[in-house]
Design a protein around this motif. Structure first.
Motif, short mmCIF file in Angstrom:
data_model
loop_
_atom_site.label_atom_id
_atom_site.label_comp_id
_atom_site.label_asym_id
_atom_site.label_seq_id
_atom_site.Cartn_x
_atom_site.Cartn_y
_atom_site.Cartn_z
N PRO A 154 14.93 70.49 36.56
CA PRO A 154 13.58 70.11 36.11
C PRO A 154 13.48 69.80 34.63
O PRO A 154 12.62 69.02 34.23
CB PRO A 154 12.72 71.32 36.51
CG PRO A 154 13.66 72.44 36.73
CD PRO A 154 14.93 71.82 37.19
N VAL A 155 14.34 70.42 33.79
CA VAL A 155 14.23 70.14 32.36
C VAL A 155 14.61 68.68 32.08
O VAL A 155 14.08 68.05 31.16
CB VAL A 155 15.11 71.10 31.52
CG1 VAL A 155 16.58 70.67 31.50
CG2 VAL A 155 14.58 71.23 30.10
N ASN A 204 15.44 71.81 44.08
CA ASN A 204 16.11 70.52 43.98
C ASN A 204 15.15 69.33 44.08
O ASN A 204 15.59 68.18 43.99
CB ASN A 204 17.19 70.40 45.06
CG ASN A 204 18.38 71.28 44.78
OD1 ASN A 204 19.31 70.88 44.08
ND2 ASN A 204 18.37 72.50 45.30
N ILE A 205 13.86 69.59 44.26
CA ILE A 205 12.89 68.50 44.37
C ILE A 205 12.94 67.62 43.13
O ILE A 205 12.89 66.39 43.20
CB ILE A 205 11.47 69.06 44.59
CG1 ILE A 205 11.36 69.70 45.98
CG2 ILE A 205 10.42 67.97 44.43
CD1 ILE A 205 10.07 70.44 46.21
N THR A 260 18.95 78.73 38.08
CA THR A 260 19.39 77.54 37.35
C THR A 260 18.81 76.27 37.95
O THR A 260 18.57 75.29 37.23
CB THR A 260 20.93 77.46 37.33
OG1 THR A 260 21.42 77.58 38.67
CG2 THR A 260 21.53 78.57 36.48
N GLY A 261 18.58 76.28 39.26
CA GLY A 261 17.97 75.13 39.91
C GLY A 261 16.56 74.85 39.41
O GLY A 261 16.11 73.70 39.38
N LEU A 291 26.38 75.41 41.21
CA LEU A 291 25.81 76.59 40.55
C LEU A 291 24.47 76.28 39.90
O LEU A 291 23.89 77.12 39.22
CB LEU A 291 26.79 77.16 39.52
CG LEU A 291 27.98 77.90 40.12
CD1 LEU A 291 28.92 78.38 39.03
CD2 LEU A 291 27.53 79.08 40.98
N THR A 292 23.98 75.08 40.11
CA THR A 292 22.59 74.72 39.80
C THR A 292 21.84 74.43 41.09
O THR A 292 20.79 75.01 41.34
CB THR A 292 22.54 73.48 38.89
OG1 THR A 292 23.22 73.77 37.67
CG2 THR A 292 21.11 73.11 38.56
N SER A 293 22.37 73.56 41.91
CA SER A 293 21.65 73.15 43.12
C SER A 293 21.57 74.27 44.15
O SER A 293 20.65 74.26 44.99
CB SER A 293 22.33 71.92 43.74
OG SER A 293 23.69 72.17 44.02
#
Length: 560
Positions: free
Chosen positions: A144-145, A93-94, A138-139, A131-133
């Motif tokens: 990042p993308v 999550n950075i 996925t995170g 469901l990403t973080s």
């Protein structure tokens, strides 16, 4: 006083988002995590030479090359000597805070009062895209993308030779973070054209072609071919899906049929695109003058080059629109729900911020009356609050489910894979088998299941009895109770214990905490999750600091 309140207002959503990450991230490689983390790390460490290591680093995982995720995996291992999915999830999550910083540059560089930035963290830092973080793989892709691509856009907006090549490196790296990163090459072409840097545009195009060729070298595109076939048969789904996806942050009716569920996001998508058209086109066109494409282009160039930070907004918009088009064309074959699936929701969340910044830079900063801003600020706060109320219970229950699966994987070699004996089940076992004997990966330790492990694995005591009902519907086995009190705590719940002479499984059924009874449970035994056998039924009950193990007089026969 206003400055202090602004600082507090910005810090609050950041604080609660970070608190959510540290509370609910767990050391569990779930499903797609296996390929990029335990399996990759084990194979990389066993690789015989650097050619093999390079191949492992760049080889596609499903439909993407995920070099950034693998590099962070290696960095974490280099620093700790371990694979810890909880730490990696938090690390993933950075880049989300990097996105926040880039959006802050818009406000700072246009010398807009900091209080106008307040809605941004409330819109961006919320749990809809958990469901990403809170999913490691996925995170390290979806967030990042966006960041590395926007970083490339920001560097292009600096309009120097050094930052141009910095942008090339950023977008090149972004391309190998996730395939969507390739879209930023197209974004860069638009920005360089608006800047009038046509020679650099040619250089950019050369790098873009080279990156595309390198990316798709020995790359299987069969899945995309199937997506196009579906698109040509159902083009209307893609048309509406584009708007549904972009308005996905308004998807609060997640339990409704997809038709009902998608109405609000679709309407929101149309409104958001309407604002984008106004910001790009209508703000430039003078209705009193005869329209000319050349004149329009020159005004557009003047507008963006006068305020270069607007390129960040434009770059974000172009990426999100291209990304939405691709999703709307290639993904409906899996079901229309994919337009608003949870791990995609970081995109519509970013879209909300982009559109707010359009309103801010194109309108709000030029008017003295702050009524509209106050409405938008209150709306962003309510949106953030509603997102936590709606989605935090799902996150709460997901954590327990993952930890139960980790217990079963440790004791029964099933949990991270969907079915006993499936190819993926064997794949998970072989991946973990390279790491666990060496102490590189350890199953979660600081959990209620680990501290009660001996009790759970031991034979049931005769002095703690509980009445349950067993029913079978369409060959599916359900176990229910109406009396056992339940709670809202981090580990609270009734966990089914199924015990055979050789195996002990835990089963947990995720509850809907915003609409569930104060007592009882209703648990379905997952299909092909247990080794066929006769199982005695027990219950591991947790409420606050209390926990008990109950014996029942029921047994179930698992056979398939």
């Amino acid at each position: 006083m206003k400055k202090t309140l602004t600082q507090i207002g910005i810090i609050l959503p950041i604080f609660f988002f970070i608190l959510m990450l540290f509370t609910y991230a767990v050391n569990v490689p779930w499903m797609d995590d296996t390929d990029a983390f335990p399996d990759f790390l084990g194979r990389f460490l066993e690789a015989k030479d650097w050619n093999e290591r390079a191949w492992l680093l760049f080889k596609p995982n499903n439909e993407h090359r995920i070099v950034y995720a693998k590099l962070m995996n290696l960095l974490h291992y280099a620093l700790t000597g371990t694979l810890n999915m909880r730490t990696l999830t938090i690390m993933s999550n950075i880049t989300l805070f990097g996105i926040l910083w880039l959006f802050w540059r818009v406000v700072k560089e246009q010398k807009i009062a900091p209080m106008y930035f307040l809605p941004v963290p409330f819109l961006l830092l919320q749990p809809q895209y958990y469901l990403t973080s809170l999913w490691t793989i996925t995170g390290f892709q979806y967030q990042p993308v966006i960041f590395f691509g926007l970083l490339g856009v920001y560097l292009l907006s600096r309009n120097t030779l050094l930052t141009f090549f910095g942008a090339v490196l950023a977008v090149f790296f972004d391309s190998f973070t996730m395939s969507n990163g390739l879209f930023y090459w197209m974004v860069g072409l638009v920005i360089l054209a608006l800047q009038g840097r046509y020679k650099m545009l040619g250089v950019w195009a050369v790098f873009a072609v080279a990156t595309f060729k390198l990316y798709f070298y020995r790359f299987d595109t069969e899945a995309n071919d199937q997506g196009f076939q579906y698109f040509f048969k159902h083009p209307h789904e893609s048309f509406f899906g584009f708007f549904t996806h972009l308005g996905g942050s308004l998807d609060f009716q997640t339990l409704s049929p997809i038709l009902i569920r998608s109405i609000t996001p679709t309407i929101a998508g149309f409104i958001l695109i309407g604002i984008c058209i106004w910001w790009i086109f209508l703000k430039v066109i003078n209705t009193k003058e005869k329209f000319s494409i050349i004149n329009f282009w020159e005004k557009l160039q003047l507008r963006f080059n006068t305020e270069p930070s607007n390129y960040i907004i434009l770059g974000g918009l172009l990426f999100l629109v291209i990304n939405a088009l691709v999703i709307a064309i290639l993904r409906p074959r899996f079901g229309y729900f994919v337009m608003i699936v949870g791990n995609y929701k970081v995109y519509p969340a970013t879209m909300l911020v982009v559109v707010y910044l359009m309103l801010l830079t194109g309108w709000l900063k030029n008017i003295k009356n702050q009524t509209v801003f106050r409405v938008l600020l209150i709306g962003s706060i309510l949106f953030n609050l509603a997102s936590y109320i709606k989605f935090l219970p799902e996150i709460h229950e997901r954590r327990k489910d993952l930890l139960v699966r980790a217990f079963n994987q440790e004791h029964n070699k099933i949990g991270f894979g969907p079915h006993v004996g499936s190819d993926f089940d064997q794949y998970v076992q072989s991946s973990l088998g390279r790491l666990i004997p060496k102490g590189i990966y350890q199953f979660p330790t600081n959990t209620v299941f680990k501290t009660s492990e001996k009790e759970i694995l031991s034979n049931f005591a005769d002095n703690q009895n509980l009445k349950v009902d067993v029913s079978t519907v369409n060959k599916e086995i359900f176990i229910a109770n109406n009396d056992l009190p339940t709670g809202f705590g981090l580990n609270d719940g009734a966990y089914l214990i199924l015990k055979s002479p050789t195996k002990t499984y835990l089963i947990y059924e995720k509850r809907f905490l915003y609409n569930f009874k104060d007592s009882g449970f209703f648990i379905k035994i997952p299909e092909k999750y247990l080794i066929p056998a006769n199982y005695q039924v027990g219950v591991f009950w947790v409420k606050g600091n209390e926990h008990k193990i109950y014996k029942t007089d029921k047994t179930v026969e698992v056979n398939y």
